[in-house]
Design a protein around this motif. Structure first.
Motif, mmCIF file in Angstrom:
data_model
loop_
_atom_site.group_PDB
_atom_site.id
_atom_site.type_symbol
_atom_site.label_atom_id
_atom_site.label_comp_id
_atom_site.label_asym_id
_atom_site.label_seq_id
_atom_site.Cartn_x
_atom_site.Cartn_y
_atom_site.Cartn_z
ATOM 1 N N ASN A 81 0.828 -1.207 0.000
ATOM 2 C CA ASN A 81 0.000 0.000 0.000
ATOM 3 C C ASN A 81 0.862 1.257 0.000
ATOM 4 O O ASN A 81 0.574 2.224 -0.701
ATOM 5 C CB ASN A 81 -0.923 -0.009 1.216
ATOM 6 C CG ASN A 81 -1.928 1.122 1.197
ATOM 7 O OD1 ASN A 81 -2.831 1.150 0.377
ATOM 8 N ND2 ASN A 81 -1.762 2.071 2.109
ATOM 9 N N ALA A 85 1.170 4.125 -3.098
ATOM 10 C CA ALA A 85 0.704 5.485 -2.785
ATOM 11 C C ALA A 85 1.302 6.519 -3.734
ATOM 12 O O ALA A 85 0.740 7.590 -3.925
ATOM 13 C CB ALA A 85 1.043 5.838 -1.340
ATOM 14 N N HIS A 125 -4.797 2.192 -1.324
ATOM 15 C CA HIS A 125 -4.077 2.199 -2.592
ATOM 16 C C HIS A 125 -4.015 0.798 -3.202
ATOM 17 O O HIS A 125 -4.055 0.651 -4.428
ATOM 18 C CB HIS A 125 -2.673 2.767 -2.394
ATOM 19 C CG HIS A 125 -2.670 4.153 -1.833
ATOM 20 N ND1 HIS A 125 -3.232 5.221 -2.504
ATOM 21 C CD2 HIS A 125 -2.220 4.651 -0.650
ATOM 22 C CE1 HIS A 125 -3.111 6.314 -1.773
ATOM 23 N NE2 HIS A 125 -2.502 5.993 -0.649
#
Length: 388
Positions: A81, A85, A125
């Protein structure tokens, strides 16, 4: 990694490379993921640079090492994640996913599918990326759709506030007009030698007051001009795309918006995607811009695109699968009919686009209100992007 997951990775890679998976799936459990990828890639006849191949192999190693269940896999998802990002896909240009994206998606699908909504909110994300891959690569039928919880909005309060402001502006404009009427109703009755100069001065004052009236009522009119309802944004399907004959940065597309004929549109996307990337892709198209030529090629619309902060990644907004070419994109709580043709002199588009952006989940919005179609919102793989 068990044989079933390896088979799913092989199936996804075969779909990515447009190959029949049958010859590769049978013995998938007996080989490692890198070997399986090498066999599929060789059969595809594609070519790749040594550096790019090395990056793909790193992600394949990552995919093979992922824990089997959702709980044990979550720390890996949190790290992924953080990496996602700052970029749209694992490898690629933000519009075309790579084999690494497809393989990691296949390896993670069951783990993410088993997460609670609360845990999914902790890795926005990853969820945004997986939603993009399943739509872009058409993997929902193969794996089963991964449900994505999109932001919810309550528009009633916002709508009421706008109404009150408009009434207040109208009331203020009406009150400001009263002194002018009074001054006009009091003509001078005393005649002197200086009557003509006084009349001239009075007329000049009245002219100044009359000029102020439009300025005082301007806020009410300005709110209407800035409304996204002026734009006729429709779902379009790109039937064909090719390079502009005389501009390296431009592409030309034929787009179906349900009119019985295609529209020809010129877009500045050549640096970010190829014609093959765009063919048979859904887009959000502004259809009421004034037609005109771009480098001698007629353009009859504007493809709305999301752009990263540094403009290194640009991609067209993606309506959801199931959206119909020609349907108008709507915004909950925003009413009004679009202009027949936008007037370039009024700079309507320039005033509206600063309010268009994607949210943290990649959902396209106008002032936070999603671009909605009959099948759901338009999205992008680029979170917090500007839209133009």
């Amino acid at each position: 990694m068990d044989a079933k997951k390896k088979q799913m990775i092989v199936s996804a890679l075969c779909k990515h490379f447009s190959l029949d998976s049958a010859p590769f799936v049978g013995g998938a459990g007996e080989s490692d993921v890198k070997t399986l990828y090498a066999n599929v890639f060789k059969a595809s006849g594609k070519e790749v640079s040594a550096q790019n191949n090395e990056e793909v192999l790193k992600w394949l190693e990552y995919a093979e090492g992922l824990p089997a269940n959702s709980k044990d896999c979550f720390p890996s998802l949190e790290k992924l994640n953080g990496e996602l990002a700052v970029k749209s896909v694992l490898l690629g240009n933000g519009l075309t996913p790579s084999a690494a994206d497809v393989a990691v998606f296949a390896a993670l699908h069951s783990s993410v599918l088993g997460l609670s909504d609360t845990d999914k909110e902790k890795i926005p994300h990853v969820v945004r990326w997986m939603n993009y891959i399943q739509i872009r690569e058409g993997l929902s039928a193969l794996f089963g759709p991964l449900s994505v919880k999109l932001p919810q909005f309550d528009f009633e309060v916002s709508k009421t506030v706008v109404k009150v402001d408009a009434n207040a502006s109208a009331k203020k404009a009406a009150e400001s007009a009263k002194p002018v009427e009074k001054s006009e109703a009091q003509p001078s009755t005393k005649k002197t030698d200086t009557e003509e100069p006084k009349k001239k001065a009075t007329k000049e004052k009245e002219a100044k007051k009359e000029k102020k009236k439009p300025a005082e009522t301007e806020p009410a009119n300005k709110e209407v001009e800035l409304s996204v309802s002026l734009l006729n944004i429709q779902v379009g399907l790109i039937r064909k795309a090719w390079k502009h004959p005389s501009a390296d940065s431009l592409l030309v597309e034929e787009i179906d918006v349900g009119e019985g004929k295609v529209r020809q549109v010129v877009s500045g996307l050549a640096k970010f995607c190829s014609p093959d990337d765009l063919t048979n892709r859904l887009v959000a198209l502004i259809t009421n811009v004034k037609p005109g030529k771009l480098r001698d090629v007629m353009s009859e619309g504007l493809v709305l695109c999301a752009s990263s902060e540094d403009h290194s990644v640009v991609e067209p907004l993606l309506p959801p699968a199931g959206a119909k070419p020609g349907e108008r994109v709507s915004f909950s709580g925003v009413e009004g009919k679009p202009e027949d043709v936008l007037n370039p002199k009024k700079k309507q588009l320039e005033k509206i686009t600063p309010h268009l952006y994607t949210d943290e989940s990649g959902v396209a919005t106008y002032k936070g209100i999603p671009f909605m179609t009959s099948a759901g919102p338009c999205t992008s793989s680029i979170p917090k992007a500007t839209i133009k």
